[in-house]
Scaffold this motif. Structure first.
Motif, short mmCIF file in Angstrom:
data_model
loop_
_atom_site.label_atom_id
_atom_site.label_comp_id
_atom_site.label_asym_id
_atom_site.label_seq_id
_atom_site.Cartn_x
_atom_site.Cartn_y
_atom_site.Cartn_z
N GLY A 28 0.82 -1.22 0.00
CA GLY A 28 0.00 0.00 0.00
C GLY A 28 0.84 1.26 0.00
O GLY A 28 0.30 2.37 0.03
N ALA A 29 2.19 1.11 -0.04
CA ALA A 29 3.07 2.29 -0.04
C ALA A 29 3.00 3.05 -1.36
O ALA A 29 3.34 4.23 -1.42
N ALA A 30 2.58 2.36 -2.44
CA ALA A 30 2.44 3.04 -3.74
C ALA A 30 1.01 2.88 -4.23
O ALA A 30 0.36 1.86 -3.98
N GLN A 31 0.55 3.89 -4.92
CA GLN A 31 -0.80 3.87 -5.51
C GLN A 31 -0.66 4.19 -7.00
O GLN A 31 0.22 4.96 -7.39
N PRO A 32 -1.56 3.63 -7.84
CA PRO A 32 -1.53 3.98 -9.26
C PRO A 32 -1.76 5.48 -9.44
O PRO A 32 -2.50 6.08 -8.67
N THR A 33 -1.08 6.04 -10.44
CA THR A 33 -1.25 7.48 -10.68
C THR A 33 -2.12 7.73 -11.91
O THR A 33 -3.19 8.32 -11.80
N GLN A 34 -1.67 7.25 -13.09
CA GLN A 34 -2.49 7.46 -14.29
C GLN A 34 -3.46 6.29 -14.42
O GLN A 34 -3.06 5.15 -14.52
N GLN A 55 -6.03 -9.19 -15.32
CA GLN A 55 -7.31 -8.46 -15.23
C GLN A 55 -7.43 -7.75 -13.88
O GLN A 55 -7.83 -6.58 -13.82
N VAL A 56 -7.09 -8.46 -12.79
CA VAL A 56 -7.19 -7.85 -11.46
C VAL A 56 -6.21 -6.67 -11.36
O VAL A 56 -6.57 -5.59 -10.86
N ALA A 57 -4.99 -6.87 -11.87
CA ALA A 57 -3.99 -5.79 -11.81
C ALA A 57 -4.50 -4.57 -12.58
O ALA A 57 -4.38 -3.43 -12.12
N GLU A 58 -5.08 -4.80 -13.76
CA GLU A 58 -5.59 -3.68 -14.57
C GLU A 58 -6.72 -2.95 -13.82
O GLU A 58 -6.77 -1.72 -13.81
N LEU A 59 -7.59 -3.72 -13.18
CA LEU A 59 -8.69 -3.09 -12.42
C LEU A 59 -8.13 -2.28 -11.26
O LEU A 59 -8.57 -1.16 -11.00
N LYS A 60 -7.13 -2.84 -10.56
CA LYS A 60 -6.53 -2.12 -9.43
C LYS A 60 -5.83 -0.85 -9.91
O LYS A 60 -5.73 0.13 -9.17
N MET A 61 -5.32 -0.89 -11.16
CA MET A 61 -4.66 0.30 -11.71
C MET A 61 -5.70 1.32 -12.22
O MET A 61 -5.34 2.42 -12.62
N GLY A 62 -6.97 0.90 -12.28
CA GLY A 62 -8.01 1.80 -12.78
C GLY A 62 -8.09 1.85 -14.29
O GLY A 62 -8.63 2.79 -14.87
N TRP A 63 -7.54 0.83 -14.98
CA TRP A 63 -7.53 0.81 -16.44
C TRP A 63 -8.84 0.20 -16.96
O TRP A 63 -9.51 -0.58 -16.29
N GLN A 64 -9.17 0.57 -18.21
CA GLN A 64 -10.36 0.02 -18.87
C GLN A 64 -9.94 -1.16 -19.74
O GLN A 64 -8.96 -1.06 -20.48
N ARG A 289 2.29 -7.72 -11.68
CA ARG A 289 1.71 -7.23 -12.95
C ARG A 289 1.31 -5.76 -12.85
O ARG A 289 1.39 -5.03 -13.84
N MET A 290 0.93 -5.32 -11.66
CA MET A 290 0.71 -3.87 -11.48
C MET A 290 2.02 -3.11 -11.73
O MET A 290 2.02 -2.06 -12.37
N ALA A 291 3.12 -3.67 -11.23
CA ALA A 291 4.43 -3.01 -11.43
C ALA A 291 4.78 -2.97 -12.92
O ALA A 291 5.35 -1.99 -13.41
N ILE A 292 4.44 -4.04 -13.65
CA ILE A 292 4.72 -4.07 -15.09
C ILE A 292 3.89 -3.00 -15.81
O ILE A 292 4.40 -2.23 -16.63
#
Ligand code: CP
Length: 299
Positions: A28-34, A55-64, A289-292
């Motif tokens: 939780g130390a980093a949050q998606p920005t864009q 899919q979960v990583a993309e949703l957590k990043m807020g991507w469509q 995958r969020m980091a990627i």
């Protein structure tokens, strides 16, 4: 980073940064920005973990997300992967996560230098590379030990047909781990000598920090259909039995990319045993995958 297709194209400091970013997302130390990107997931081979976890990583990043089912797409009419991707690019898709049975499927696409081509993320190519799996494996080891230098890592099993084996052997060697391999001699690729040594499975179990079992890739091994492959014999010769488990030190960890053929690579009763990190690997897959996604987004 423009595309994420092969971990071994990255410097060790870039890999270390990805591992640390994954752990920052996990804590939780980093949050998606864009958060407004559009991504398509194209899986031309079966997948549960990689597909769902992207899919979960993309949703957590807020991507469509745009879901493409290769079985019902125009690839079935003969449209090339290149034209499929440029079509998606023309629709506004910026990133494509792809699993394909063809080794190095990404190379001709990158060589096109087309502005329509989405940025490419390799979710597994043939028996070539599985870089997001490698990254989540590294995250899991780093979380456990805090370093790679001098770690004794054994990779066991179907080395010839596994993209996980090659990806991990290459990157772990670069990061300073001592690699050994075990499994059927006929499934040991000669060029793996450049990464480590082949040894009998029962040799040196007590010295290992990590033992990683590989799935027997029935779908890639035509010869299994034509031979007397015996799950029981395989398990006895090359699988994790209770006796082998007991020889591992208490601090050793057991890994497997999964899906596990229970009672073949690992005894059913040991898949969730205290030394196993198999389900933790899956959890870490989301953060890796969020980091990627974060890294390809930032370039
Ligand atoms: N480990 C892995 O790649 O699993 P899937 O084939 O289910 O994605």
């Amino acid at each position: 980073m423009e595309n994420f297709v092969n971990l071994n194209e990255l410097s060790t400091s870039d890999i270390q940064a990805l591992i640390e970013r994954a752990l920052e997302f996990k804590s939780g130390a980093a949050q998606p920005t864009q958060t407004n990107h559009m991504v398509a997931n194209l899986f031309f081979e079966n997948s549960t973990r990689t597909h769902s976890s992207f899919q979960v990583a993309e949703l957590k990043m807020g991507w469509q997300q745009i879901m493409i089912d290769p079985q019902t797409s125009s690839t079935k009419k003969g449209e090339s992967l290149s034209d499929t991707l440029k079509t998606l690019g023309a629709l506004g898709v910026e990133f494509a996560v792809i699993r394909h049975s063809l080794n190095d499927w990404y190379q001709p696409l990158i060589a096109e230098h087309s502005d329509l081509m989405p940025r490419l993320i390799n979710a597994g190519d043939g028996n070539g590379q599985h870089p997001s799996q490698s990254l989540l494996d590294l995250v899991t080891m780093y979380e456990e030990f805090g370093h790679f230098d001098g770690l004794n890592v054994r990779i066991v099993g179907d080395l010839a047909h596994s993209r996980v084996a090659r990806s991990n052997a290459e990157v772990l060697q670069r990061l300073g781990a001592n690699i050994s391999f075990s499994g059927p001699k006929s499934w040991y690729p000669a060029d793996f000598d450049q990464f480590g040594i082949y040894t009998e499975l029962d040799e040196g179990l007590e010295d290992l920090d990590v033992i990683m079992f590989l799935r027997v890739q029935h779908e890639r091994i035509a010869e299994i259909e034509n031979t007397d492959f015996s799950p029981l014999s395989y398990h006895f010769d090359f699988g994790l039995t209770q006796d082998r488990y007991d020889h591992l030190k208490d601090t050793a960890i057991i890994m497997h990319p999964a899906p596990v053929n229970r009672d073949v690579e690992i005894a059913d009763s040991l898949v969730e045993a205290p030394k196993s990190r198999i389900f933790q690997q899956m959890t870490n897959g989301v953060y890796a995958r969020m980091a990627i996604l974060d890294a390809v987004e930032k370039d």
